[in-house]
Design a protein around this motif. Sequence first.
Motif, PDB file in Angstrom:
ATOM      1  N   ASP A  81       0.826  -1.203   0.000  1.00 41.94           N
ATOM      2  CA  ASP A  81       0.000   0.000   0.000  1.00 41.94           C
ATOM      3  C   ASP A  81       0.861   1.255   0.000  1.00 41.94           C
ATOM      4  O   ASP A  81       0.539   2.243  -0.670  1.00 41.94           O
ATOM      5  N   ALA A  82       1.959   1.242   0.750  1.00 38.53           N
ATOM      6  CA  ALA A  82       2.826   2.417   0.823  1.00 38.53           C
ATOM      7  C   ALA A  82       3.436   2.738  -0.536  1.00 38.53           C
ATOM      8  O   ALA A  82       3.482   3.903  -0.959  1.00 38.53           O
ATOM      9  N   LEU A  83       3.907   1.702  -1.259  1.00 43.78           N
ATOM     10  CA  LEU A  83       4.466   1.931  -2.586  1.00 43.78           C
ATOM     11  C   LEU A  83       3.408   2.456  -3.548  1.00 43.78           C
ATOM     12  O   LEU A  83       3.676   3.352  -4.361  1.00 43.78           O
ATOM     13  N   TYR A  84       2.197   1.916  -3.452  1.00 41.45           N
ATOM     14  CA  TYR A  84       1.122   2.359  -4.347  1.00 41.45           C
ATOM     15  C   TYR A  84       0.764   3.820  -4.085  1.00 41.45           C
ATOM     16  O   TYR A  84       0.599   4.612  -5.023  1.00 41.45           O
ATOM     17  N   GLN A  85       0.614   4.185  -2.823  1.00 41.72           N
ATOM     18  CA  GLN A  85       0.234   5.559  -2.498  1.00 41.72           C
ATOM     19  C   GLN A  85       1.309   6.537  -2.942  1.00 41.72           C
ATOM     20  O   GLN A  85       1.004   7.638  -3.430  1.00 41.72           O
ATOM     21  N   ASP A  86       2.561   6.168  -2.793  1.00 40.26           N
ATOM     22  CA  ASP A  86       3.646   7.026  -3.250  1.00 40.26           C
ATOM     23  C   ASP A  86       3.606   7.189  -4.768  1.00 40.26           C
ATOM     24  O   ASP A  86       3.782   8.304  -5.287  1.00 40.26           O
ATOM     25  N   ALA A  87       3.371   6.090  -5.484  1.00 37.02           N
ATOM     26  CA  ALA A  87       3.302   6.158  -6.947  1.00 37.02           C
ATOM     27  C   ALA A  87       2.077   6.942  -7.411  1.00 37.02           C
ATOM     28  O   ALA A  87       2.137   7.700  -8.381  1.00 37.02           O
ATOM     29  N   LEU A  88       0.958   6.766  -6.720  1.00 34.42           N
ATOM     30  CA  LEU A  88      -0.273   7.470  -7.086  1.00 34.42           C
ATOM     31  C   LEU A  88      -0.105   8.971  -6.919  1.00 34.42           C
ATOM     32  O   LEU A  88      -0.654   9.763  -7.707  1.00 34.42           O
ATOM     33  N   ALA A  89       0.631   9.390  -5.901  1.00 30.61           N
ATOM     34  CA  ALA A  89       0.868  10.819  -5.689  1.00 30.61           C
ATOM     35  C   ALA A  89       1.658  11.432  -6.839  1.00 30.61           C
ATOM     36  O   ALA A  89       1.547  12.630  -7.115  1.00 30.61           O
ATOM     37  N   ARG A  90       2.448  10.606  -7.532  1.00 30.70           N
ATOM     38  CA  ARG A  90       3.236  11.097  -8.660  1.00 30.70           C
ATOM     39  C   ARG A  90       2.516  10.952  -9.987  1.00 30.70           C
ATOM     40  O   ARG A  90       2.894  11.589 -10.972  1.00 30.70           O
TER      41      ARG A  90
END
Length: 555
Positions: A81-90
């Motif tokens: 989830d942490a990797l996804y949220q970071d990627a989604l923010a970009r």
Amino acid sequence: MGQTRRQFVGTAVAAGAALGVGVVGVRAAIAPGPARLALDAFVSDPKRLESLRRGVAVMKSRLPSDHKSWFFQGAIHAYSDALYQDALARDAKLSKVDSNRYWNRCPHFGQASADFVIWHRAYLHYFERVLRDAASDPDLALPYWNYALPADRVFPDVFGVKFVDSQRTRTNPLYHPNRELAFVSGRLELSGAIGEAHAAHDAANFFHEPGVPGLAGDHLGPEETQIGLLEQRPHNDIHLAVGGVVNSVNGAMAEITTAAFDPVFWVHHANIDRMWAEWMRNPGKRWGTMPPDDWWNEKPWVFLDVDGTEQSMSRRDYLELESPYDTISGAPSLQLPPRPQPVVTSSAPVRRGTRAEPPPSGAAAEAAPPPAPPPPPKKAAPQQRQLISDAGAVSLTPQTAAKRSVLASVASATVGAVAGGSANRDELESAPRGGSLAAPQLGSPGARVFLELSGIRFDRVPSSGFAVFLDRSNGKAQQPVGLLDLFGATHAQMPGMAMHGAAQRFDVTRVVKSGAGPFTLRIEPYDLLVTRAGNAASQRRDAVHIDSVKFVVVS
């Protein structure tokens, strides 16, 4: 909305992949790529090394929704989830990707365990094509990290340095900050037992047979599957050793949901694939308990190729999709049975001699009966799953190096009920107390007996691996029945994802049939990393908890 193959070319490829749109590609044959070289030979060529760095850097620079990006390719394996949220923010387009179709596809989630080697071969194939495209180098192939060699049991330098220039201005795209620091710095190296992986190398069978573990595992479903010897070691052990087992907290490689985002993942898996290819050429190897043709011909996975087309081939096709390696030559000595011939129906032209006659028409066509549908595939008879005895919960704490030999029986002294278990009350109450497992009564000569450990969990990755033994009352020394799948247990918190870590099974059919019970579970730690002199590294006292230990009989 459909798109043509041409529309995927260029920047439209990324947009199509982000929307989950693709075209199913059909290939008659796939030409092998360039040969994969040992990592030492690969990095000795500055042009090859620079090409690898360039390819990874370009992939990391792409938007996460681009199917050729580092995030997208890593998420195919699994993502947190942490990797996804970071990627989604970009990249807001990431939310439009069909994640259920393309991501979290690695077979660590309770599928047939033999899918492990086959799926990862396909994964490497398509990733390598993307990497080659990103590097603009048609000759680029993934190197492999051959940790069987004593000189290569140290962490590879080209992945461990943060900068690639002496001025420390150019970041190394192969670097990852979340690894075991003592390993990366060279203070520790892999133990010889892990690097050499004798059990996998010496395995007689590809698939498991009752009581005889195989290289790849089982083609059975999650109720009976047991992970293969190659997945146990060196695969799982390397993931934990790199990911952080002494002074880091759950490093990237130690977690299924983050492992493929560490660049060293790819040279590790290239070596796993090479070990499989090498094993297939060793004399005297057998398939073991062979699955039906339907299993081989099934197309269970979808990948996005470098041009954005969806590719879905059969397990048989991916098994045969072997990349060339610098140390391997000749065809495998272990071959699959011939492909089934296509069935000719009355609607297809019938060949007589050299002429092809068309199907009947007019009155003849009306009189001709329709072709009979193919018979449905035969389903295996349902298997009886019965709980025989339960030894309750277990907690393990690795001992310090000086006290490692003291760890003996760790079976719980109480018998606990199992939530959702299939046993009846009488069987639970008749199980002997005092930390032992009663010898199960087998209903048929062909019954298989599994030792099932469920609810394996921990707060952080332990500093040791653990070997599992099943000791009989006669006190005779036993070989381990397998290794705890701690790598598989690292994603227990992910909702809806069953995995072998939560309920790991060991086929103990031969042990149970060869002597009377009761039996005692014994779990002993082993070193993942050692000092350069070969001595055991200091051990953290991290607990591993197992909710339930029991026998399960399948007949």
